[in-house]
Design a protein around this motif. Structure first.
Motif, mmCIF file in Angstrom:
data_model
loop_
_atom_site.group_PDB
_atom_site.id
_atom_site.type_symbol
_atom_site.label_atom_id
_atom_site.label_comp_id
_atom_site.label_asym_id
_atom_site.label_seq_id
_atom_site.Cartn_x
_atom_site.Cartn_y
_atom_site.Cartn_z
ATOM 1 N N MET A 1 14.722 8.850 10.513
ATOM 2 C CA MET A 1 13.651 8.356 9.693
ATOM 3 C C MET A 1 14.454 6.987 8.956
ATOM 4 S SD MET A 1 11.314 9.944 6.865
ATOM 5 C CE MET A 1 10.651 11.250 7.913
ATOM 6 N N ASP A 2 13.794 5.954 9.338
ATOM 7 C CA ASP A 2 14.197 4.719 8.899
ATOM 8 C C ASP A 2 13.821 4.526 7.267
ATOM 9 O OD1 ASP A 2 15.176 2.020 8.416
ATOM 10 O OD2 ASP A 2 13.413 1.095 9.666
ATOM 11 N N LEU A 3 14.540 4.670 6.445
ATOM 12 C CA LEU A 3 14.149 4.820 4.965
ATOM 13 C C LEU A 3 14.124 3.207 4.539
ATOM 14 C CD1 LEU A 3 13.636 6.655 2.625
ATOM 15 C CD2 LEU A 3 16.026 6.484 1.949
ATOM 16 N N MET A 4 14.751 2.349 4.664
ATOM 17 C CA MET A 4 14.559 0.837 4.443
ATOM 18 C C MET A 4 13.280 0.376 4.902
ATOM 19 S SD MET A 4 16.921 0.470 2.329
ATOM 20 C CE MET A 4 16.962 -1.349 2.170
ATOM 21 N N GLY A 5 13.025 0.667 6.463
ATOM 22 C CA GLY A 5 11.849 0.332 7.034
ATOM 23 C C GLY A 5 10.626 0.822 6.048
ATOM 24 N N MET B 1 10.589 1.847 3.096
ATOM 25 C CA MET B 1 10.411 1.399 1.820
ATOM 26 C C MET B 1 9.683 0.014 1.871
ATOM 27 S SD MET B 1 11.323 3.699 -0.233
ATOM 28 C CE MET B 1 11.214 2.898 -1.666
ATOM 29 N N GLY B 2 10.108 -0.890 2.880
ATOM 30 C CA GLY B 2 9.414 -2.228 3.039
ATOM 31 C C GLY B 2 8.022 -1.975 3.513
ATOM 32 N N LYS B 3 7.427 -0.857 4.013
ATOM 33 C CA LYS B 3 6.195 -0.588 4.423
ATOM 34 C C LYS B 3 5.412 -0.209 3.272
ATOM 35 C CE LYS B 3 3.297 -0.011 8.026
ATOM 36 N NZ LYS B 3 2.678 -1.032 8.729
ATOM 37 N N LEU B 4 6.118 0.619 2.080
ATOM 38 C CA LEU B 4 5.394 0.927 1.031
ATOM 39 C C LEU B 4 5.149 -0.054 0.246
ATOM 40 C CD1 LEU B 4 7.282 4.205 0.134
ATOM 41 C CD2 LEU B 4 5.010 4.053 0.855
ATOM 42 N N ASP C 1 -2.109 1.513 6.514
ATOM 43 C CA ASP C 1 -0.608 0.820 6.342
ATOM 44 C C ASP C 1 0.450 2.009 5.984
ATOM 45 O OD1 ASP C 1 -1.370 -1.487 7.273
ATOM 46 O OD2 ASP C 1 -2.271 -2.177 5.251
ATOM 47 N N MET C 2 -0.166 3.155 5.548
ATOM 48 C CA MET C 2 0.886 3.966 5.156
ATOM 49 C C MET C 2 1.542 4.641 6.194
ATOM 50 S SD MET C 2 1.090 3.996 1.850
ATOM 51 C CE MET C 2 2.053 5.285 1.441
ATOM 52 N N PRO C 3 3.152 4.728 6.210
ATOM 53 C CA PRO C 3 3.762 5.535 6.943
ATOM 54 C C PRO C 3 3.522 6.985 6.721
ATOM 55 C CG PRO C 3 5.251 4.709 5.286
ATOM 56 C CD PRO C 3 3.588 3.910 5.140
ATOM 57 N N MET C 4 3.371 7.700 7.671
ATOM 58 C CA MET C 4 2.946 9.192 7.305
ATOM 59 C C MET C 4 4.414 10.013 7.073
ATOM 60 S SD MET C 4 0.288 10.360 7.088
ATOM 61 C CE MET C 4 -0.676 8.602 6.185
ATOM 62 N N ILE C 5 4.653 10.570 5.860
ATOM 63 C CA ILE C 5 5.629 11.268 5.402
ATOM 64 C C ILE C 5 4.981 12.484 5.166
ATOM 65 C CG2 ILE C 5 7.168 11.520 3.634
ATOM 66 C CD1 ILE C 5 6.920 8.552 2.933
ATOM 67 N N PRO C 6 5.785 13.549 5.950
ATOM 68 C CA PRO C 6 5.352 15.000 5.676
ATOM 69 C C PRO C 6 4.776 15.053 4.056
ATOM 70 C CG PRO C 6 6.842 14.844 6.693
ATOM 71 C CD PRO C 6 6.956 13.462 6.710
ATOM 72 N N GLY C 7 3.770 15.675 3.845
ATOM 73 C CA GLY C 7 2.956 15.915 2.716
ATOM 74 C C GLY C 7 2.434 14.817 1.862
ATOM 75 N N MET C 8 2.765 13.491 2.161
ATOM 76 C CA MET C 8 2.106 12.296 1.591
ATOM 77 C C MET C 8 0.789 12.135 1.728
ATOM 78 S SD MET C 8 4.181 10.375 -0.228
ATOM 79 C CE MET C 8 3.574 8.499 0.212
ATOM 80 N N GLU C 9 0.182 12.640 2.904
ATOM 81 C CA GLU C 9 -1.318 12.471 2.980
ATOM 82 C C GLU C 9 -2.161 13.292 2.085
ATOM 83 O OE1 GLU C 9 0.224 15.909 5.658
ATOM 84 O OE2 GLU C 9 0.979 13.896 5.640
ATOM 85 N N ASP C 10 -1.825 14.308 1.380
ATOM 86 C CA ASP C 10 -2.182 15.019 0.398
ATOM 87 C C ASP C 10 -2.324 14.232 -0.804
ATOM 88 O OD1 ASP C 10 -2.443 17.209 1.989
ATOM 89 O OD2 ASP C 10 -0.550 17.998 0.892
ATOM 90 N N LEU C 11 -1.687 12.972 -1.032
ATOM 91 C CA LEU C 11 -1.797 12.010 -2.187
ATOM 92 C C LEU C 11 -2.878 11.183 -2.123
ATOM 93 C CD1 LEU C 11 1.944 11.098 -2.720
ATOM 94 C CD2 LEU C 11 0.787 12.861 -3.994
ATOM 95 N N PHE C 12 -3.222 10.981 -1.126
ATOM 96 C CA PHE C 12 -4.468 9.928 -0.641
ATOM 97 C C PHE C 12 -5.862 10.604 -0.423
ATOM 98 C CE2 PHE C 12 -0.504 7.948 0.589
ATOM 99 C CZ PHE C 12 -0.571 7.020 -0.265
ATOM 100 N N LYS C 13 -6.158 11.935 -0.787
ATOM 101 C CA LYS C 13 -7.453 12.731 -0.716
ATOM 102 C C LYS C 13 -7.878 12.548 -1.974
ATOM 103 C CE LYS C 13 -5.788 15.727 2.936
ATOM 104 N NZ LYS C 13 -5.552 17.149 3.212
#
Length: 106
Positions: free
Chosen positions: A1-5, A7-10, A94-106
């Protein structure tokens, strides 16, 4: 997983969200009572821009208050739907899918 990429996307997504919120300040929602005696305009960010009250309503305080509640609530409901739809489109696209992150946007 490209953490820098990621963070840029975020950061990019955060900027798009801010831009969308600015745009929503320019989206106007007009609502009125069924008899057109009361009209309100607010932004999609739910900021009231104008209230127009017909003189006929000025003689009955209770009726005027009822009209204000009814019409403002209808306008706020419309504005909220537009606001959520626009912001959901930006975050989901635009959000990169990080496991568990999709729950934040419901």
């Amino acid at each position: 997983m490209d953490l820098m990429g990621m963070m840029g996307k975020l950061k990019e997504t955060q900027k798009k969200i801010e831009d969308t919120k600015k745009h929503l300040d320019t989206v106007l929602i007009d609502e009125q009572s069924s008899d057109a005696l009361l009209k309100v305009t607010l932004t999609a960010n739910r900021s009231i821009k104008s209230i127009v009250i017909d003189d006929a309503l000025l003689e009955d305080k209770d009726q005027l208050e009822d009209y204000l509640i009814l019409v403002l609530n209808k306008a706020i409901e419309k504005a909220t739907k537009i606001n959520q739809t626009e912001l959901d489109a930006v975050t989901k696209m635009d959000m990169p899918m990080i496991p568990g992150m999709e729950d934040l946007f419901k």
